[in-house]
Design an enzyme around this catalytic site. Sequence first.
Site, PDB file in Angstrom:
ATOM      1  N   GLU A  28      -6.314  -7.944  -0.521  1.00 50.08           N
ATOM      2  CA  GLU A  28      -6.903  -7.911   0.511  1.00 50.08           C
ATOM      3  C   GLU A  28      -8.130  -7.278   0.669  1.00 50.08           C
ATOM      4  O   GLU A  28      -8.526  -6.644  -0.038  1.00 50.08           O
ATOM      5  CB  GLU A  28      -6.121  -7.017   2.100  1.00 50.08           C
ATOM      6  CG  GLU A  28      -5.178  -7.044   1.727  1.00 50.08           C
ATOM      7  CD  GLU A  28      -3.894  -6.566   2.309  1.00 50.08           C
ATOM      8  OE1 GLU A  28      -4.306  -5.585   3.014  1.00 50.08           O
ATOM      9  OE2 GLU A  28      -2.483  -5.946   2.452  1.00 50.08           O
ATOM     10  N   GLU A  33       0.796  -0.960   0.041  1.00 47.95           N
ATOM     11  CA  GLU A  33       0.392   0.123   0.130  1.00 47.95           C
ATOM     12  C   GLU A  33       1.067   1.179   0.036  1.00 47.95           C
ATOM     13  O   GLU A  33       0.888   2.101   1.058  1.00 47.95           O
ATOM     14  CB  GLU A  33      -1.053   0.408   1.059  1.00 47.95           C
ATOM     15  CG  GLU A  33      -1.918  -1.176   1.485  1.00 47.95           C
ATOM     16  CD  GLU A  33      -2.928  -1.385   2.300  1.00 47.95           C
ATOM     17  OE1 GLU A  33      -2.737  -0.002   3.092  1.00 47.95           O
ATOM     18  OE2 GLU A  33      -3.780  -1.684   2.038  1.00 47.95           O
TER      19      GLU A  33
END
Length: 684
Positions: A317, A153
């Site tokens: 995710e 991320e």
Amino acid sequence: MTNPLSTTQFLHGGDYNPDQWLDQPAVIDNDFELFKSAKLNTITVGIFSWAKLEPSEGHYNFGWLDDIFDRAAAQNMQVILSTPSGARPRWLAAKYSEVLRVDENGHRNEFGERHNHCYTSPIYRKKVQLINRKLAERYGQRDNLILWHVSNEYGGQCYCDLCQAAFRDWLKAKYQTLTQLNHAYWNGFWAHAYTDWQQIQAPNPHGDQNVMGLNLDWKRFVTDRTIDFFETEIKPFRELTPNIPVTTNFMGGNPPESHVFYDLDYQKFATHVDIVSWDSYPNWANGYESTAKLAMKTALMNDMMRSLKQDNYLIMENTPSQVNWHPYNRAKRPGMHEMASLQEIAHGADSIMYFQLHQSRGASEMFHGAVITNNLSDQTRVFKDVTTVGADLEAMQAIHATTHRIAEVAIVFDYDNMWALDDARNYANATKQYWVTIQNQYQYFWEHDIPVDVVGTDVDLAAYKLVIDPMHFMMSKGFAAKLKTYVAQGGTLVGTYITGLVDSNFLAYQGSWLPDLQATYGLAVTETDTYYPGQHNQIKAFGNTYESRDYSDILTISDAEVLGTYGQDFYAGSAALTKHVLGQGTAYYLAGRGESALHHDFYQRVATKLQLKSMLPIKKETSNVSIQIRENATMRYYFVINFSHQATQIQFATKLMNVLHGNQNVQGKQSLAAYGVQIFSEKK
Ligand code: GAL
């Protein structure tokens, strides 16, 4: 449309951090047993493992990771290997403080947290490349390595001297001379002209925050810097493992689905990855909006991720139950996990991966949902929900990778425009809501099962029957010309209030509204009225009166047909919704922000005229049910999902096969349970 993972099955698995249990092999034994029962086929390992892989500088310890690869191979599990750059080890920061980020106040962070690294630091780049090279050398030839997951991320920014210098170099390359830079930033205002490149600093609370071009260039630079760092990370992979695709996990908005992730231009970033992946955390069962409303927002986010490469993508995710960081961490209701997972597959995802496979025992994520929770049992509701999704994915293998979505509608979304619009010292910060405006346009199409792409400004518009271009505040002349050509050649375009006001330097256009927009829409925008909360107007159209709020463009009509007018105020009776035929096509302009009933009635007419509604062989009773299609040359698959806590009925117009239930034929009527999902197929 070549999926680099096309040889594999739907991925089902997720982040696994066995490095937290290396002293307890029995825990790891048990994990792998449970992976089998939960029908998991892929683990993502190595994220945040740097301290275990290189405990001290230049001393590596790969034994434990070898063991994890072996265990996975022994039970036919695939491995996604992550680079560890998201969290540097203590020794690295202690020895080389330049790797730590400097905040906008000029303070260097201490060691701490994750994602706390400078993207420019040559030392950090060198160390990251070194460990990545070691990983590629050691695991690059493993049969079960399928994908590189680069860092975690990416986001945030660093204001250190190295980054400031890199920013100046970036500006020099872009503007060549200070004269051009000063002109672009309109630095005659407030005596701001730079006389030396060294005077340039990134925008910050103690210096400049009101030079619009500077603010925007800094955001653009941060994207470029992050991509440059990513390119540095993947160099060893391109060299040593050219056949292993590379991704990095993108993010959705936070709070979930109310806007896109703000730091980085993913449309640009996507051109550097082989496959898009993202982390999806909708706050299901939130109580303040219906499940269907949140499903619509989640659908849009998925469509936007899919559109980044016009290809299938991965869910890297999601949580099998609840997270630990929403304001309220609600559990998914029974059935919701399957509903939510198959929604993402319906929109083109080729995986359902979890954060996390085994719940952490301590630290901040110890209560975050996981497939294996701290009671280590396979009898939990969560474990059973995950197993159900595993069985679903196995039952629908035929859909994987080869099927795609085909959209005739595009909504334009542009990062520069988002940043510029939000930064414009005009309108009302609370109500600009660019992404929400996009959601409001998208809603009709989602409710009516009409696929939509979310596209940037460089896309070929001719591929679409309908292009919706909302709140395009910062628009280049080139794009205005492109819209005109698109319409003249037969396209249908919808534009809205607050469009076409500044160029890509954030300088206002001079003179009347852009000539190409005037020619396209057959009108000129002369003023925009911004409302306070609670203030309203009306738009009278189609024989109805709709409430409007927030914004009204006031128009001068040259050539357009007026479909709707304002009901109140000094511009009562003037045009609020228009239609203009240009060449073979039509351009509509929605000048005021109307309620959703206006969007519904307007888009219904447009969709009918363009025959957008596909002839679905399945009829539904409520718009809480969504039907999404994945198809290839021979087959069509319908994902029918009930985003409601009430059961409902669906009806079949032809015989279809039920994919999740042994491909049995279905016909007539069938009920769909609360939060229920069914997948049907038919030959083309
Ligand atoms: C993601 C992150 C994961 C984990 C997860 C929790 O944003 O990549 O490492 O923290 O959130 O929901």
